[in-house]
Design an enzyme around this catalytic site. Structure first.
Site, PDB file in Angstrom:
ATOM      1  N   ALA A 121       0.814  -1.216   0.000  1.00 10.06           N
ATOM      2  CA  ALA A 121       0.000   0.000   0.000  1.00 10.06           C
ATOM      3  C   ALA A 121       0.848   1.267   0.000  1.00 10.06           C
ATOM      4  O   ALA A 121       0.434   2.295  -0.527  1.00 10.06           O
ATOM      5  CB  ALA A 121      -0.961   0.003   1.187  1.00 10.06           C
ATOM      6  N   THR A 122       2.035   1.223   0.584  1.00  9.47           N
ATOM      7  CA  THR A 122       2.898   2.409   0.554  1.00  9.47           C
ATOM      8  C   THR A 122       3.201   2.782  -0.892  1.00  9.47           C
ATOM      9  O   THR A 122       3.057   3.948  -1.299  1.00  9.47           O
ATOM     10  CB  THR A 122       4.219   2.148   1.315  1.00  9.47           C
ATOM     11  OG1 THR A 122       3.900   1.830   2.671  1.00  9.47           O
ATOM     12  CG2 THR A 122       5.130   3.361   1.268  1.00  9.47           C
TER      13      THR A 122
ATOM     14  N   GLN B 136      -6.683  -1.196   5.060  1.00 10.55           N
ATOM     15  CA  GLN B 136      -7.328  -1.856   6.207  1.00 10.55           C
ATOM     16  C   GLN B 136      -8.718  -2.366   5.872  1.00 10.55           C
ATOM     17  O   GLN B 136      -9.354  -3.001   6.712  1.00 10.55           O
ATOM     18  CB  GLN B 136      -7.447  -0.861   7.383  1.00 10.55           C
ATOM     19  CG  GLN B 136      -6.140  -0.378   7.942  1.00 10.55           C
ATOM     20  CD  GLN B 136      -5.447  -1.417   8.833  1.00 10.55           C
ATOM     21  OE1 GLN B 136      -6.025  -2.427   9.222  1.00 10.55           O
ATOM     22  NE2 GLN B 136      -4.192  -1.156   9.151  1.00 10.55           N
TER      23      GLN B 136
ATOM     24  N   HIS C 249      -0.724  -7.839   3.387  1.00 12.09           N
ATOM     25  CA  HIS C 249      -0.404  -8.312   4.740  1.00 12.09           C
ATOM     26  C   HIS C 249      -1.327  -7.811   5.844  1.00 12.09           C
ATOM     27  O   HIS C 249      -1.129  -8.128   7.011  1.00 12.09           O
ATOM     28  CB  HIS C 249       1.061  -7.995   5.076  1.00 12.09           C
ATOM     29  CG  HIS C 249       1.358  -6.570   5.379  1.00 12.09           C
ATOM     30  ND1 HIS C 249       1.498  -6.115   6.675  1.00 12.09           N
ATOM     31  CD2 HIS C 249       1.552  -5.504   4.583  1.00 12.09           C
ATOM     32  CE1 HIS C 249       1.776  -4.819   6.648  1.00 12.09           C
ATOM     33  NE2 HIS C 249       1.811  -4.428   5.390  1.00 12.09           N
TER      34      HIS C 249
ATOM     35  N   THR D 170       9.561  -7.162 -12.550  1.00 10.39           N
ATOM     36  CA  THR D 170       9.057  -8.522 -12.741  1.00 10.39           C
ATOM     37  C   THR D 170       7.959  -8.824 -11.729  1.00 10.39           C
ATOM     38  O   THR D 170       8.127  -8.568 -10.539  1.00 10.39           O
ATOM     39  CB  THR D 170      10.207  -9.537 -12.570  1.00 10.39           C
ATOM     40  OG1 THR D 170      11.211  -9.220 -13.531  1.00 10.39           O
ATOM     41  CG2 THR D 170       9.735 -10.962 -12.776  1.00 10.39           C
TER      42      THR D 170
ATOM     43  N   CYS E  83       4.281   1.808  12.287  1.00  9.03           N
ATOM     44  CA  CYS E  83       5.324   2.592  11.633  1.00  9.03           C
ATOM     45  C   CYS E  83       5.767   3.731  12.526  1.00  9.03           C
ATOM     46  O   CYS E  83       6.895   4.182  12.491  1.00  9.03           O
ATOM     47  CB  CYS E  83       4.815   3.171  10.327  1.00  9.03           C
ATOM     48  SG  CYS E  83       3.408   2.290   9.676  1.00  9.03           S
TER      49      CYS E  83
HETATM   50  C1  LIG Z   1      -0.323  -0.822   6.601  1.00  7.30           C
HETATM   51  C2  LIG Z   1      -0.885   0.377   5.927  1.00  7.30           C
HETATM   52  C3  LIG Z   1      -0.200   1.002   4.882  1.00  7.30           C
HETATM   53  C4  LIG Z   1       1.147   0.529   4.400  1.00  7.30           C
HETATM   54  O1  LIG Z   1       1.010  -0.645   3.679  1.00  7.30           O
HETATM   55  P1  LIG Z   1       2.304  -1.500   3.256  1.00  7.30           P
HETATM   56  O2  LIG Z   1       1.725  -2.565   2.406  1.00  7.30           O
HETATM   57  O3  LIG Z   1       2.868  -2.015   4.546  1.00  7.30           O
HETATM   58  O4  LIG Z   1       3.216  -0.608   2.528  1.00  7.30           O
HETATM   59  C5  LIG Z   1      -0.777   2.100   4.292  1.00  7.30           C
HETATM   60  N1  LIG Z   1      -1.968   2.565   4.699  1.00  7.30           N
HETATM   61  C6  LIG Z   1      -2.662   1.984   5.704  1.00  7.30           C
HETATM   62  C7  LIG Z   1      -3.976   2.543   6.103  1.00  7.30           C
HETATM   63  C8  LIG Z   1      -2.137   0.891   6.353  1.00  7.30           C
HETATM   64  O5  LIG Z   1      -2.810   0.334   7.347  1.00  7.30           O
END
Ligand SMILES: *Cc1c(COP(=O)(O)O)cnc(C)c1O
Length: 387
Positions: free
Chosen positions: A76-77, A184, A206, A245, A331
């Site tokens: 998600a980042t 989430q 994850h 890839t 984080c």
């Molecule tokens: C965990 C999270 C992220 C980051 O996701 P990653 O896959 O760890 O990079 C971004 N936004 C929210 C709301 C999250 O809970």
């Protein structure tokens, strides 16, 4: 999830364990089916591509999108960075103003701050005291040069669910693109990019019992056709939007995790809601505790509680041998500063720090919840009596 002599895991907003069914689905794609999904000259490439295609269809189906609108990313980042910086770059001749919320994840806030350094303007809207965005506040912030609104689906610290459909409708009325960080939310609450007028949506594996290091960005490609400037340049994978890839095994894991999440969504949401309400009830023996965020409009498995009159660090230290949880987001938890989400709700830094986020998940049992509640109640009572 009870592993004898290890703390009860209640940190499912930080990350979730990978479901064994997901692991099983992934395994063949590490060694037996090693092909590169982009290799189109042999069986190994074809079988990898068809596994990727199936996962892409599953992801798309889960949010009411078309398969070609899914761009795989590392999580998600990266999806948030691609959405925000990619839209800013593609639309900067139209305007240079973006709108988001103070309570967003850092993976949204930091790309916004970066854009400010490049000369873009960003408005950071405050939440109401229940954590929700007031749509009229958003309406007042939209300007002729606004190109993007980014508001998360479910908050990772307090679990509140933003009114996506209302926000999306407003954005489309004003011809402003709407991005939502749904890290989430996917697989946990119903999401529909058509009904909610969502143009870009970030996903990660994850947080929903899939592997770490894989995610996706949904990019609408009809009504309107949304442009995102690529942020990674290379082999031209993912329709040239995201080179690199494709990691077949991780993609299969993400697809399987989403399929399971959708199949079990209704029953699991009900089960988690009951566990969460039970936990909140168990904590009621304590006075001066506060539930953070809207009491109903929230993720089924998330409960954020502030405990007045205790030191936050001592509280975490006290429960940590028995229960694994955190006060804010994972984080941010290495930094001692209070959570920007809780201070945006109006909490003092001290109360913000005296907060526990209970993240219940698929493997959390009633026994886990009751034992965790006893430990937290005991710790709070002990700390308060030491004053
Ligand atoms: C965990 C999270 C992220 C980051 O996701 P990653 O896959 O760890 O990079 C971004 N936004 C929210 C709301 C999250 O809970």
């Amino acid at each position: 999830m009870t592993i004898p002599s290890r703390p009860i895991y209640l940190d499912c907003q930080a990350t979730t364990p990978v479901d064994h069914r997901v692991v099983e689905a992934m395994l063949p794609y590490f060694s037996d089916c090693p092909g590169n999904p982009s290799s189109n000259t042999h069986l190994y490439g074809w079988e990898a591509k068809s596994a990727v295609d199936l996962a892409r269809e599953t992801l798309a189906g889960a949010i009411g999108a078309a398969p070609r609108e899914i761009v795989f990313t590392s999580g998600a980042t990266e999806a948030n960075n691609l959405a925000i910086k990619g839209v800013a770059e593609a639309y900067m001749t139209k305007g240079r103003h973006l709108i988001t919320m103070q309570t967003e994840h850092n993976a949204v806030l930091e790309p916004c701050k970066y854009l400010e350094k490049l000369g873009f303007e960003v408005t950071y809207l405050p939440p109401q005291t229940d954590g929700l965005l007031a749509v009229k506040v958003l309406k007042a912030a939209i300007r002729p040069d606004t190109i993007l609104v980014s508001v998360m689906a479910a908050n990772n610290e307090i679990g509140v669910l933003q009114p996506l459909a209302d926000i999306g409708q407003l954005c489309h009325q004003h011809q402003v693109l709407f991005h939502t960080d749904a890290a989430q939310a996917v697989g946990k609450i119903p999401l529909d990019v058509e009904a909610m007028h969502i143009d870009l949506l970030s996903i990660t594996g994850h947080k929903l019992y899939g592997p770490k290091g894989i995610g996706a960005l949904y990019v609408r490609n009809r009504h309107p056709y949304v442009q995102v400037a690529p942020q990674l340049h290379g082999g031209g994978q993912e329709r040239n939007i995201r080179s690199g890839t494709l990691p077949t095994a991780q993609i299969v894991g993400l697809g399987t995790a989403i399929a399971l999440g959708i199949a079990e969504q209704v029953a699991e949401a009900e089960r988690l809601k009951q566990l969460r309400n039970h936990l909140w009830q168990q904590l009621q023996v304590l006075d001066n505790i506060y539930l953070n965020g809207h009491p109903q409009q929230r993720l089924p498995g998330c409960l954020s509680v502030s405990f007045a009159g205790v030191d936050g660090a001592a509280l975490l230290l006290g429960v940590q041998p028995y229960v694994a949880l955190s006060s804010g987001s994972a984080c941010a938890s290495s930094k001692p500063s209070p959570s920007h989400v809780l201070t945006a709700l109006g909490h003092s830094p001290k109360l913000a720090q005296a907060t526990l986020r209970f993240g219940l998940g698929r493997f959390t049992s009633l026994d886990d919840v009751e034992r965790a509640a006893r430990q937290v109640v005991g710790t709070v009572q002990r700390l308060r009596s030491q004053k």
